[in-house]
Design a protein around this motif. Structure first.
Motif, PDB file in Angstrom:
ATOM      1  N   ALA A  96      -9.071  -0.733  27.574  1.00  9.34           N
ATOM      2  CA  ALA A  96      -9.617  -2.081  27.396  1.00  9.34           C
ATOM      3  C   ALA A  96     -10.380  -2.095  26.093  1.00  9.34           C
ATOM      4  O   ALA A  96     -10.968  -1.082  25.714  1.00  9.34           O
ATOM      5  CB  ALA A  96     -10.562  -2.427  28.531  1.00  9.34           C
TER       6      ALA A  96
ATOM      7  N   SER B 107     -13.427  -2.606  23.606  1.00  8.90           N
ATOM      8  CA  SER B 107     -14.857  -2.413  23.764  1.00  8.90           C
ATOM      9  C   SER B 107     -15.502  -3.726  24.230  1.00  8.90           C
ATOM     10  O   SER B 107     -15.202  -4.782  23.685  1.00  8.90           O
ATOM     11  CB  SER B 107     -15.379  -2.047  22.377  1.00  8.90           C
ATOM     12  OG  SER B 107     -16.529  -1.329  22.451  1.00  8.90           O
TER      13      SER B 107
ATOM     14  N   SER C   7     -14.919  12.180  28.752  1.00 10.09           N
ATOM     15  CA  SER C   7     -14.398  12.504  27.419  1.00 10.09           C
ATOM     16  C   SER C   7     -15.468  13.121  26.534  1.00 10.09           C
ATOM     17  O   SER C   7     -16.663  13.005  26.805  1.00 10.09           O
ATOM     18  CB  SER C   7     -13.907  11.225  26.735  1.00 10.09           C
ATOM     19  OG  SER C   7     -12.848  10.677  27.443  1.00 10.09           O
TER      20      SER C   7
ATOM     21  N   ARG D  47     -19.473   9.995  18.770  1.00  5.15           N
ATOM     22  CA  ARG D  47     -20.388   8.871  18.544  1.00  5.15           C
ATOM     23  C   ARG D  47     -21.733   9.156  19.198  1.00  5.15           C
ATOM     24  O   ARG D  47     -21.817   9.967  20.122  1.00  5.15           O
ATOM     25  CB  ARG D  47     -19.764   7.554  19.009  1.00  5.15           C
ATOM     26  CG  ARG D  47     -20.012   7.163  20.420  1.00  5.15           C
ATOM     27  CD  ARG D  47     -20.025   5.638  20.579  1.00  5.15           C
ATOM     28  NE  ARG D  47     -19.728   5.235  21.949  1.00  5.15           N
ATOM     29  CZ  ARG D  47     -20.566   5.368  22.966  1.00  5.15           C
ATOM     30  NH1 ARG D  47     -21.748   5.976  22.809  1.00  5.15           N
ATOM     31  NH2 ARG D  47     -20.218   4.947  24.174  1.00  5.15           N
TER      32      ARG D  47
ATOM     33  N   ALA E 210      -8.260  10.918  19.814  1.00  8.81           N
ATOM     34  CA  ALA E 210      -7.981   9.843  18.857  1.00  8.81           C
ATOM     35  C   ALA E 210      -9.247   9.489  18.106  1.00  8.81           C
ATOM     36  O   ALA E 210     -10.351   9.792  18.559  1.00  8.81           O
ATOM     37  CB  ALA E 210      -7.464   8.607  19.594  1.00  8.81           C
TER      38      ALA E 210
ATOM     39  N   VAL F 247     -11.445   6.442  17.015  1.00  6.98           N
ATOM     40  CA  VAL F 247     -11.651   5.024  17.346  1.00  6.98           C
ATOM     41  C   VAL F 247     -12.980   4.593  16.727  1.00  6.98           C
ATOM     42  O   VAL F 247     -13.996   5.252  16.942  1.00  6.98           O
ATOM     43  CB  VAL F 247     -11.736   4.807  18.889  1.00  6.98           C
ATOM     44  CG1 VAL F 247     -11.746   3.327  19.249  1.00  6.98           C
ATOM     45  CG2 VAL F 247     -10.640   5.537  19.644  1.00  6.98           C
TER      46      VAL F 247
ATOM     47  N   TYR G   5     -12.738  10.739  19.831  1.00  6.06           N
ATOM     48  CA  TYR G   5     -12.815  10.766  21.292  1.00  6.06           C
ATOM     49  C   TYR G   5     -11.696  11.663  21.793  1.00  6.06           C
ATOM     50  O   TYR G   5     -10.566  11.570  21.302  1.00  6.06           O
ATOM     51  CB  TYR G   5     -12.582   9.369  21.882  1.00  6.06           C
ATOM     52  CG  TYR G   5     -13.650   8.351  21.556  1.00  6.06           C
ATOM     53  CD1 TYR G   5     -13.636   7.669  20.348  1.00  6.06           C
ATOM     54  CD2 TYR G   5     -14.665   8.077  22.461  1.00  6.06           C
ATOM     55  CE1 TYR G   5     -14.615   6.732  20.042  1.00  6.06           C
ATOM     56  CE2 TYR G   5     -15.648   7.140  22.156  1.00  6.06           C
ATOM     57  CZ  TYR G   5     -15.614   6.474  20.954  1.00  6.06           C
ATOM     58  OH  TYR G   5     -16.585   5.552  20.655  1.00  6.06           O
ATOM     59  N   GLY G   6     -11.989  12.492  22.779  1.00  9.47           N
ATOM     60  CA  GLY G   6     -10.932  13.362  23.295  1.00  9.47           C
ATOM     61  C   GLY G   6     -11.057  13.621  24.786  1.00  9.47           C
ATOM     62  O   GLY G   6     -12.155  13.684  25.334  1.00  9.47           O
TER      63      GLY G   6
ATOM     64  N   ILE H   4      -9.137   5.537  28.245  1.00 11.41           N
ATOM     65  CA  ILE H   4      -8.546   5.981  26.979  1.00 11.41           C
ATOM     66  C   ILE H   4      -8.109   4.785  26.150  1.00 11.41           C
ATOM     67  O   ILE H   4      -7.623   3.788  26.697  1.00 11.41           O
ATOM     68  CB  ILE H   4      -7.345   6.909  27.305  1.00 11.41           C
ATOM     69  CG1 ILE H   4      -7.885   8.247  27.774  1.00 11.41           C
ATOM     70  CG2 ILE H   4      -6.418   7.089  26.138  1.00 11.41           C
ATOM     71  CD1 ILE H   4      -6.841   9.242  28.105  1.00 11.41           C
TER      72      ILE H   4
ATOM     73  N   GLY I  14      -4.386   6.698  22.516  1.00  6.76           N
ATOM     74  CA  GLY I  14      -4.324   7.813  23.468  1.00  6.76           C
ATOM     75  C   GLY I  14      -3.362   7.496  24.604  1.00  6.76           C
ATOM     76  O   GLY I  14      -2.576   8.347  25.028  1.00  6.76           O
TER      77      GLY I  14
ATOM     78  N   ARG J  26     -24.999  -6.679  24.856  1.00  5.33           N
ATOM     79  CA  ARG J  26     -25.394  -5.300  25.128  1.00  5.33           C
ATOM     80  C   ARG J  26     -26.281  -4.721  24.025  1.00  5.33           C
ATOM     81  O   ARG J  26     -26.863  -3.659  24.188  1.00  5.33           O
ATOM     82  CB  ARG J  26     -24.193  -4.403  25.444  1.00  5.33           C
ATOM     83  CG  ARG J  26     -23.216  -4.185  24.329  1.00  5.33           C
ATOM     84  CD  ARG J  26     -22.031  -3.379  24.842  1.00  5.33           C
ATOM     85  NE  ARG J  26     -21.217  -2.896  23.736  1.00  5.33           N
ATOM     86  CZ  ARG J  26     -20.088  -2.253  23.879  1.00  5.33           C
ATOM     87  NH1 ARG J  26     -19.625  -2.003  25.078  1.00  5.33           N
ATOM     88  NH2 ARG J  26     -19.404  -1.848  22.842  1.00  5.33           N
TER      89      ARG J  26
ATOM     90  N   GLU K 266      -5.706  -4.229  19.791  1.00  7.80           N
ATOM     91  CA  GLU K 266      -5.456  -3.525  21.056  1.00  7.80           C
ATOM     92  C   GLU K 266      -4.791  -4.452  22.077  1.00  7.80           C
ATOM     93  O   GLU K 266      -3.853  -4.054  22.774  1.00  7.80           O
ATOM     94  CB  GLU K 266      -6.775  -2.993  21.620  1.00  7.80           C
ATOM     95  CG  GLU K 266      -7.319  -1.825  20.811  1.00  7.80           C
ATOM     96  CD  GLU K 266      -8.685  -1.360  21.291  1.00  7.80           C
ATOM     97  OE1 GLU K 266      -9.028  -0.207  21.029  1.00  7.80           O
ATOM     98  OE2 GLU K 266      -9.402  -2.155  21.923  1.00  7.80           O
TER      99      GLU K 266
HETATM  100  P1  5GP Z   1     -16.912   3.368  23.511  1.00  4.11           P
HETATM  101  O1  5GP Z   1     -17.468   3.961  22.263  1.00  4.11           O
HETATM  102  O2  5GP Z   1     -17.066   1.866  23.552  1.00  4.11           O
HETATM  103  O3  5GP Z   1     -17.431   4.049  24.753  1.00  4.11           O
HETATM  104  O4  5GP Z   1     -15.345   3.654  23.510  1.00  4.11           O
HETATM  105  C1  5GP Z   1     -14.566   3.263  22.422  1.00  4.11           C
HETATM  106  C2  5GP Z   1     -13.096   3.449  22.754  1.00  4.11           C
HETATM  107  O5  5GP Z   1     -12.789   4.844  22.911  1.00  4.11           O
HETATM  108  C3  5GP Z   1     -12.666   2.785  24.060  1.00  4.11           C
HETATM  109  O6  5GP Z   1     -11.465   2.073  23.798  1.00  4.11           O
HETATM  110  C4  5GP Z   1     -12.405   3.933  24.996  1.00  4.11           C
HETATM  111  O7  5GP Z   1     -11.371   3.638  25.930  1.00  4.11           O
HETATM  112  C5  5GP Z   1     -11.926   4.987  24.022  1.00  4.11           C
HETATM  113  N1  5GP Z   1     -12.037   6.334  24.573  1.00  4.11           N
HETATM  114  C6  5GP Z   1     -13.006   6.882  25.337  1.00  4.11           C
HETATM  115  N2  5GP Z   1     -12.727   8.150  25.649  1.00  4.11           N
HETATM  116  C7  5GP Z   1     -11.524   8.420  25.071  1.00  4.11           C
HETATM  117  C8  5GP Z   1     -10.668   9.590  25.043  1.00  4.11           C
HETATM  118  O8  5GP Z   1     -10.958  10.646  25.586  1.00  4.11           O
HETATM  119  N3  5GP Z   1      -9.516   9.467  24.334  1.00  4.11           N
HETATM  120  C9  5GP Z   1      -9.165   8.329  23.692  1.00  4.11           C
HETATM  121  N4  5GP Z   1      -7.987   8.306  23.062  1.00  4.11           N
HETATM  122  N5  5GP Z   1      -9.920   7.210  23.704  1.00  4.11           N
HETATM  123  C10 5GP Z   1     -11.082   7.266  24.385  1.00  4.11           C
END
Ligand code: 5GP
Length: 212
Positions: free
Chosen positions: A21, A23, A46, A50, A83, A85, A90-91, A111, A115, A146, A164
């Motif tokens: 989804a 952010s 994950s 950040r 990936a 982002v 993020y992994g 993800i 991803g 937020r 997205e």
């Molecule tokens: P946020 O920083 O808002 O928590 O996440 C930013 C984006 O990173 C979101 O789209 C979330 O789904 C994605 N994300 C979080 N964990 C992972 C991960 O392990 N792998 C990938 N590919 N995307 C991730």
């Protein structure tokens, strides 16, 4: 990839649910609610480079690590997928996926679309759910409310969201998140229907009814 073989042989009774989804859509709240409702669900925490947002807890929301540590983990092949982002990495670690599948627990992965696309080719039987905001106005409001991003970051997240959302057609299900309880209920309905697909019932049917 080595994992593919292992996963294909052991995940008959477990379900891997991938949720993507943009952010601000409310994925984190939904994920936590699903975890409360179904204790059999393992959530894959994950790793990210950040910074933690206010209220985020190390090990619960993410494992927050430095860019150097992240790069080292890429080299060690620690991640199932990773990936970049919004200029952060993020992994998804391999470990929890493999252990949960062995224990026959369902797994929820949060993800991004890059991803998810990678996993679609590796995890053929996983289910992919895309969460949408009810409207652009509401998404923008949620991002602003937020108060964790600067104005520039909000604008950047809205641009990313547009890109997205154009990929939502690649998913198995699309759910509009207007109201949290209703969304959790819908996701739960999807999960329980998926559990009743014949190929996921094979083990149980063979065991109870002794047919092949
Ligand atoms: P946020 O920083 O808002 O928590 O996440 C930013 C984006 O990173 C979101 O789209 C979330 O789904 C994605 N994300 C979080 N964990 C992972 C991960 O392990 N792998 C990938 N590919 N995307 C991730």
């Amino acid at each position: 990839m080595n994992n593919t073989m292992k996963l294909n042989t052991i995940h008959e009774d477990s379900l891997i649910v991938v949720i993507s989804a943009p952010s601000g859509v409310g994925k984190t709240t939904i994920r936590k609610n699903i975890g409360l409702k179904d204790k059999n669900f393992a959530y894959s925490v994950s790793y990210t480079t950040r910074r933690p947002r206010a209220g985020e807890i190390e090990g619960l929301d993410y494992h927050f690590i430095t860019q150097n540590s992240f790069r080292a983990k890429i080299q060690e092949e620690f991640f199932f997928e990773w990936a970049e982002v919004h200029q952060n990495f993020y992994g998804t670690p391999k470990e929890l996926i493999l252990s949960s599948l062995k224990e026959k627990r369902d797994i929820l992965l949060d993800i991004d679309v890059q991803g998810a696309r990678k996993l679609q080719s590796i995890l053929k039987e996983a289910i992919f759910i895309f969460l949408l905001p009810p409207s652009w106005t509401i998404l923008e409001q949620r991002l602003r409310n937020r108060e964790t991003e600067t104005e520039q970051q909000v604008q950047q997240r809205l641009i990313t969201a547009k890109n997205e959302i154009q990929r939502c057609w690649e998913y198995d299900y699309v759910v509009i998140n207007s109201q949290i309880e209703e969304t959790v209920e819908k996701i739960y309905t999807i999960i329980s229907a998926e559990h009743n697909r014949p190929f996921r019932m094979k083990g149980l049917i063979r065991e109870n009814l002794k047919i092949s």
